[in-house]
Scaffold this motif. Structure first.
Motif, mmCIF file in Angstrom:
data_model
loop_
_atom_site.group_PDB
_atom_site.id
_atom_site.type_symbol
_atom_site.label_atom_id
_atom_site.label_comp_id
_atom_site.label_asym_id
_atom_site.label_seq_id
_atom_site.Cartn_x
_atom_site.Cartn_y
_atom_site.Cartn_z
ATOM 1 N N VAL A 254 0.830 -1.203 0.000
ATOM 2 C CA VAL A 254 0.000 0.000 0.000
ATOM 3 C C VAL A 254 0.865 1.253 0.000
ATOM 4 N N LEU A 255 0.304 2.296 -0.592
ATOM 5 C CA LEU A 255 0.879 3.639 -0.550
ATOM 6 C C LEU A 255 -0.018 4.490 0.333
ATOM 7 N N VAL A 256 0.562 5.179 1.318
ATOM 8 C CA VAL A 256 -0.192 6.039 2.232
ATOM 9 C C VAL A 256 0.348 7.459 2.107
ATOM 10 N N VAL A 257 -0.562 8.414 1.797
ATOM 11 C CA VAL A 257 -0.165 9.787 1.495
ATOM 12 C C VAL A 257 -0.954 10.760 2.358
ATOM 13 N N ILE A 275 -9.374 5.698 -4.532
ATOM 14 C CA ILE A 275 -8.722 6.213 -3.330
ATOM 15 C C ILE A 275 -9.507 5.794 -2.090
ATOM 16 N N VAL A 276 -8.779 5.372 -1.068
ATOM 17 C CA VAL A 276 -9.378 5.054 0.228
ATOM 18 C C VAL A 276 -8.949 6.139 1.215
ATOM 19 N N VAL A 287 -5.680 11.951 4.996
ATOM 20 C CA VAL A 287 -4.735 10.910 4.573
ATOM 21 C C VAL A 287 -5.467 9.935 3.673
ATOM 22 N N PHE A 288 -4.823 9.570 2.548
ATOM 23 C CA PHE A 288 -5.448 8.560 1.690
ATOM 24 C C PHE A 288 -4.497 7.407 1.440
ATOM 25 N N LEU A 289 -5.092 6.305 1.013
ATOM 26 C CA LEU A 289 -4.354 5.069 0.756
ATOM 27 C C LEU A 289 -4.699 4.568 -0.633
ATOM 28 N N ALA A 294 -4.678 -0.711 -7.186
ATOM 29 C CA ALA A 294 -5.328 0.554 -7.578
ATOM 30 C C ALA A 294 -4.365 1.541 -8.200
ATOM 31 N N LEU A 295 -3.079 1.303 -8.065
ATOM 32 C CA LEU A 295 -2.102 2.254 -8.588
ATOM 33 C C LEU A 295 -1.965 2.163 -10.108
ATOM 34 N N PRO A 296 -1.707 3.298 -10.756
ATOM 35 C CA PRO A 296 -1.490 3.265 -12.205
ATOM 36 C C PRO A 296 -0.149 2.622 -12.535
ATOM 37 N N GLY A 297 -0.062 2.081 -13.748
ATOM 38 C CA GLY A 297 1.204 1.520 -14.221
ATOM 39 C C GLY A 297 1.372 0.068 -13.896
#
Length: 297
Positions: A254-257, A275-276, A287-289, A294-297
């Motif tokens: 996961v990516l958390v931003v 986006i979560v 904050v989103f995850l 779900a990520l592009p690429g």
């Protein structure tokens, strides 16, 4: 014969500090939420008293040099409008103390709240988390928090600012985590080892849109612009982080931003992404995850 100072006790100095901070219309948010809390912190810190114990000392008589030292701190906070953390060279997050100075923004992150719960249920049990990446590390507070939460994690942390990394190195050394946290100087993913991938990517990047940057109070303008400014819509760095994340994540990762008050700009910039939004104490728009899928690429 000199006139005795009317300022004799901790209570006297606390009252004076609150009055001056309020009259000067100082801005808070770097560890304290209001004039009273900040005044109490600065008075106690300057007098080398426990930061969580005020009442027993309120009516303690102070030496003239102690009064003078506190007055100098009050004057600096009012006249220079810098965050209190730049005066005391310390900031706290979830019980951990970090060294700070004007080379980094004052540590504050809602990701820290999420780390206290191990990012459950989005990641596995704490003992199963392996490699972790943190981008835009600043003072190094988030990788240190993550290392406490995920005992077996090896963490890579990146910042483009050599000044910020000097502060991060000090904090990593203070916590004796040089064997678990590696610091890299460079632009986002660029300085990382070739082929390195991670179970979790964390980032509290520059995200403040330009209009908001211009309106920031003096205390926030005192922080490094490079750590705050995110371009016209605040998403310049966030776009690049998202674009490169999948290549650096392990499947299932996961990516958390963290994006502060830029929820509307996130939704406008990434309408196609699933986006979560993660609930924190300030609400569910800070904050989103994004999952690996779900990520592009």
């Amino acid at each position: 014969m000199a006139t005795p100072s009317p300022l004799r006790t901790v209570r006297d100095l606390l009252r004076l500090a609150v009055s001056r901070f309020t009259a000067a219309r100082l801005s808070f948010g770097h560890g304290s939420a209001n004039a009273y809390d900040e005044a109490a912190y600065l008075v106690l810190h300057t007098l080398n008293l426990p930061l969580d114990t005020l009442d027993p000392f309120l009516d303690a008589r102070l030496l003239p040099e102690e009064v003078e030292a506190v007055l100098k701190v009050i004057d600096r906070r009012v006249n220079e409008r810098v965050p209190a953390a730049y005066i005391t060279h310390e900031a706290y997050m979830h019980g951990l103390r970090f060294y700070v100075d004007s080379r980094v923004i004052v540590p504050r992150s809602f990701i820290g709240e999420l780390l206290q719960e191990g990012l459950e249920p989005w990641v596995g049990e704490s003992g199963s988390i392996g490699p972790v990446l943190e981008l835009c590390t600043g003072s190094g507070c988030l990788p240190i928090l993550a290392a406490h939460v995920w005992p077996h994690a090896k963490i890579d942390a990146v910042d483009i600012s050599p000044d910020a990394l000097a502060v991060a190195r000090r904090n990593v050394a203070d916590y004796k985590m040089d064997d678990r946290i590696r610091l890299y100087e460079g632009d986002l993913y660029a300085p990382l080892p070739h082929g390195a991938t991670y179970d979790v990517i964390l980032t509290n990047p520059p995200y403040v849109n330009e209009a908001s940057m211009q309106a920031l109070p003096a205390e926030y303008q005192a922080e490094p612009r490079i750590a705050l400014a995110g371009g016209d819509d605040g998403m310049d760095v966030v776009r690049r982080i998202i674009a490169g994340a999948k290549a650096r994540l392990n499947p299932g990762g996961v990516l958390v931003v963290e994006i502060g008050n830029e929820h509307a700009n996130v939704e406008a910039a990434f309408p196609e992404l699933e986006i979560v939004w993660l609930p924190v104490s300030a609400g569910d728009e800070q904050v989103f995850l994004l999952t690996y899928d779900a990520l592009p690429g």
